[in-house]
Design an enzyme around this catalytic site. Structure first.
Site, PDB file in Angstrom:
ATOM      1  N   CYS A  32      25.922  42.763  65.110  1.00  0.00           N
ATOM      2  CA  CYS A  32      25.635  43.220  63.741  1.00  0.00           C
ATOM      3  C   CYS A  32      25.059  44.630  63.671  1.00  0.00           C
ATOM      4  O   CYS A  32      25.148  45.273  62.627  1.00  0.00           O
ATOM      5  CB  CYS A  32      24.665  42.271  63.054  1.00  0.00           C
TER       6      CYS A  32
ATOM      7  N   GLU B  51      20.881  20.911  68.057  1.00  0.00           N
ATOM      8  CA  GLU B  51      22.249  20.399  67.915  1.00  0.00           C
ATOM      9  C   GLU B  51      22.995  20.487  69.250  1.00  0.00           C
ATOM     10  O   GLU B  51      23.673  19.538  69.660  1.00  0.00           O
ATOM     11  CB  GLU B  51      22.996  21.205  66.836  1.00  0.00           C
TER      12      GLU B  51
ATOM     13  N   GLU C 151      29.943  35.200  52.263  1.00  0.00           N
ATOM     14  CA  GLU C 151      29.179  34.000  52.632  1.00  0.00           C
ATOM     15  C   GLU C 151      28.228  33.581  51.517  1.00  0.00           C
ATOM     16  O   GLU C 151      28.132  32.398  51.162  1.00  0.00           O
ATOM     17  CB  GLU C 151      28.395  34.250  53.921  1.00  0.00           C
TER      18      GLU C 151
ATOM     19  N   GLU D 251      19.970  24.937  65.791  1.00  0.00           N
ATOM     20  CA  GLU D 251      21.217  25.043  66.550  1.00  0.00           C
ATOM     21  C   GLU D 251      21.004  24.660  68.012  1.00  0.00           C
ATOM     22  O   GLU D 251      21.877  24.068  68.647  1.00  0.00           O
ATOM     23  CB  GLU D 251      21.764  26.472  66.432  1.00  0.00           C
TER      24      GLU D 251
ATOM     25  N   LYS E 181      28.878  39.104  54.638  1.00  0.00           N
ATOM     26  CA  LYS E 181      27.767  38.296  54.128  1.00  0.00           C
ATOM     27  C   LYS E 181      27.818  38.177  52.605  1.00  0.00           C
ATOM     28  O   LYS E 181      27.235  37.263  52.033  1.00  0.00           O
ATOM     29  CB  LYS E 181      26.431  38.897  54.577  1.00  0.00           C
TER      30      LYS E 181
ATOM     31  N   CYS F   3      26.735  31.892  62.925  1.00  0.00           N
ATOM     32  CA  CYS F   3      25.965  32.817  62.065  1.00  0.00           C
ATOM     33  C   CYS F   3      26.782  33.960  61.500  1.00  0.00           C
ATOM     34  O   CYS F   3      26.307  34.661  60.615  1.00  0.00           O
ATOM     35  CB  CYS F   3      24.739  33.382  62.759  1.00  0.00           C
TER      36      CYS F   3
ATOM     37  N   GLU G 133      29.459  26.059  48.419  1.00  0.00           N
ATOM     38  CA  GLU G 133      28.507  25.072  48.953  1.00  0.00           C
ATOM     39  C   GLU G 133      27.111  25.645  49.173  1.00  0.00           C
ATOM     40  O   GLU G 133      26.175  24.903  49.491  1.00  0.00           O
ATOM     41  CB  GLU G 133      29.057  24.462  50.246  1.00  0.00           C
TER      42      GLU G 133
ATOM     43  N   SER H 171      29.061  24.965  65.162  1.00  0.00           N
ATOM     44  CA  SER H 171      27.759  24.404  64.852  1.00  0.00           C
ATOM     45  C   SER H 171      27.707  24.135  63.353  1.00  0.00           C
ATOM     46  O   SER H 171      28.198  24.934  62.556  1.00  0.00           O
ATOM     47  CB  SER H 171      26.675  25.413  65.239  1.00  0.00           C
TER      48      SER H 171
HETATM   49  S1  SF4 Z   1      27.785  42.411  60.728  1.00  0.00           S
HETATM   50 FE1  SF4 Z   1      29.709  41.829  61.719  1.00  0.00          FE
HETATM   51  S2  SF4 Z   1      29.033  40.582  63.467  1.00  0.00           S
HETATM   52 FE2  SF4 Z   1      27.315  40.678  62.036  1.00  0.00          FE
HETATM   53  S3  SF4 Z   1      27.518  38.875  60.713  1.00  0.00           S
HETATM   54 FE3  SF4 Z   1      28.567  40.574  59.680  1.00  0.00          FE
HETATM   55  S4  SF4 Z   1      30.740  40.397  60.321  1.00  0.00           S
HETATM   56 FE4  SF4 Z   1      29.496  39.176  61.748  1.00  0.00          FE
END
Ligand code: SF4
Ligand code: SF4
Lengths: 116, 429
Positions: B394, B168, B251, B165, B248, B189, B256, B209
């Site tokens: 986080c 980039e 995600e 990153e 997450k 992220c 993909e 990014s």
């Molecule tokens: S804990 Fe919250 S700030 Fe961290 S990646 Fe997950 S949603 Fe984003």
């Protein structure tokens, strides 16, 4: 009431009101224990991150580019030998994003109001 | 666990660290219809605390006063509603714990752990350690005892992320932000922020990014580079992402995320679920000695661990960019001005041979909306913007242990909320 706002004062106030009642209900001892827990949890975790980060017993290096295992990965004979943002990196480590605004528009059409 | 028990575990609802979870392993095809978080109307007292913390207004009041998420499309899966609910009424609807336990027992599967930075600053709380205790060494030890074959670490790919990153960013700056790579560049992220940008500011997608998040990178590296380094068949590798986060899980399921030729991330669990697994296995967490991760995909720097807090990605990137641009060594790596607990923090960092690098650190999606409006209007002169969905970063993620005082302080509120709920119901009747 504003939505989606995180402010410590409100949070602390809510806890304090709860605690005042806790005091009345279950007496001083338990309330005092709860008061200790009210200390801002997020702040304590953040402070700990920065303490560990600067502690050479936990992290020998403080810059990503100094990490020996990063050097190994990007070495001229390494797995990503073209270096950062090379062709292989692009295949494995980079991505693309998708416009998802249609589903938000569909919600609004159904008469659903969001905060933005 | 007996065979019979294993069966009943699937689809069952269990409580882990005070939060209700449905054991459910979803399929990629279901992604856009899945609710990762839901309010249980039988527990909800209608206090509205969740709505107050929801960045999009997705969680709304029903006729009977209880709250409810209007549609999965409006929910960024951040879990801020969940960690602030004083009644534990907000539940998680996706949990891979059942499947992970099965895989750990299968001698044919190579199970690898991939832990996010923030997990190690909160996991100890589940075992009675003081808030914020660093437990990285114990965490790795516990994972080995749980039977994970390789202890890899997202902190290592946080360092990879900085290389990718940061490079980039330098390219975008060099090209003056022209073409399809405009400035400012946004970090990528945080999956809550990514879904937010895709949903509400799709015109700003070119500013994101193109780098995957650290876990988005470790998944495919585990099944290619990791397989190569360990001599394992990538088909047999089962990657477990361990996160402070609920988003997450979303995600990890994005279609993909299959760059390795397999699903890059097989399972995603969070801090509370890991604590549950450690307790269930009877591992004496507090008395474990510190252990290190397996180095090749595990060794990390201080720049990586600070990804867990707002301003951390920025500080780590600046440590790289400073040296890459100026060719000089950055003597003191601490760039304290960018450390952020909440809100929008704009900073200029002087880099020799370049001038000021203008950055912003944004914590919370309500603040992200403000910055996005500036970028959209073309009034922003920034180079680089970090966005984290969870206020403070986080460490305050939706998958972290819930603040016990949120519950403890609720004695009074609970009574008030009951009164309110009855009152609303009477009005309706
Ligand atoms: S804990 Fe919250 S700030 Fe961290 S990646 Fe997950 S949603 Fe984003
Ligand atoms: S998970 Fe986040 S976005 Fe979804 S309803 Fe809860 S607070 Fe709102």
């Amino acid at each position: 009431m504003k939505k989606g706002r995180w402010d410590l004062s409100r949070r602390s106030f809510m806890k304090a009101t709860g605690l005042a009642c806790g005091y009345a209900l279950v007496g001083a001892r338990m309330a005092r224990e709860s008061a200790a827990a009210v200390l801002d949890m997020v702040g304590l975790r953040q402070a700990s991150v920065y303490r560990s980060e600067a502690d050479s017993r936990i992290y020998t290096y403080r810059k990503s580019q100094d990490n020996p295992m990063i050097k190994k990965l990007y070495a001229t004979d390494g797995f990503l030998k073209e270096g950062p943002c090379g062709h292989h990196s692009h295949q494995l480590l980079h991505t693309h994003y998708t416009d998802k605004s249609r589903s938000i528009k569909a919600l609004k059409k159904r008469g659903i109001t969001l905060s933005l | 666990m007996s065979e019979a028990n294993k069966e009943t575990l699937k689809g069952r609802s269990i409580k882990m660290e005070g939060v209700h979870y449905t054991l459910h392993t979803p399929r990629v095809e279901d992604l856009e219809n899945l609710y990762f978080v839901e309010v249980d109307p039988t527990i909800c007292e209608g206090c509205g605390e969740c709505s107050h913390h929801c960045p999009t207004g997705a969680i709304q009041e029903m006729n009977d006063g209880t709250r409810h998420i209007v549609d999965q499309a409006a929910c960024m899966n951040c879990g801020q509603c969940l960690v602030h609910c004083p009644y534990g009424a907000v539940a998680e609807r996706v949990s891979y714990v059942g499947e992970v336990l099965e895989k750990l027992k299968d001698p044919d599967t190579v199970v690898v752990s991939m832990t996010a930075p923030a997990v190690r600053y909160a996991l100890g709380e589940c075992f009675g350690l003081p808030v914020g205790s660093y437990t990285g060494g114990k965490m790795h030890g516990a994972l080995r005892r749980l039977g994970f074959d390789y202890i890899w670490d997202n902190e290592w790919t946080a360092d990879v992320t900085i290389m990718e990153e940061g490079t980039e960013l330098l390219q975008r700056v060099k090209n003056g932000g022209t073409g399809d790579k405009p400035l400012p560049q946004f970090t990528s992220c945080c999956p809550g922020w990514i879904k937010f940008c895709e949903s509400f500011y799709p015109d700003l997608i070119p500013h994101l990014s193109t780098c995957k998040s650290p876990i988005g990178m470790l998944g495919p590296l585990a099944k290619t580079y990791g397989a190569e380094q360990t001599g394992k068949d990538p088909k047999k590798i089962y990657t477990v992402s361990i996160m402070p986060c609920i988003a997450k899980k979303y995600e990890g399921l994005r279609p993909e995320m299959a760059a390795s030729g397999h699903r890059d991330i097989d399972a995603t669990i969070n801090t509370r679920e890991l604590a549950y697994m450690i307790k269930k296995a009877g591992i004496p967490f507090r008395s474990l000695a510190d252990e290190a991760p397996d180095p090749v995909l595990g060794m990390a720097t201080g720049a990586a661990t600070i990804f867990g807090t707002s301003g951390g990605v920025m500080e780590a990137a600046l440590r790289f960019a400073y040296e890459a641009i100026s060719g000089k060594s950055l003597l003191d790596p601490s760039i304290k001005a960018v450390r952020t607990d909440n809100g929008i923090n704009k900073v200029e960092v002087a880099v020799p041979g370049f001038g000021p690098v203008r950055i912003a650190v944004v914590s919370g999606l309500d603040n992200a909306a403000k910055i996005c409006d500036e970028v959209r209007a073309g009034t922003s002169n920034l180079h680089f913007i970090e966005v984290m969905t969870c206020p403070g970063g986080c460490v305050n993620g939706g998958g972290q242990p819930v603040d016990p005082s949120v519950m403890e302080a609720s004695v009074f509120k609970k009574m008030m909320a009951r009164v309110n709920k009855r009152f609303t119901m009477r009005k309706m009747a």
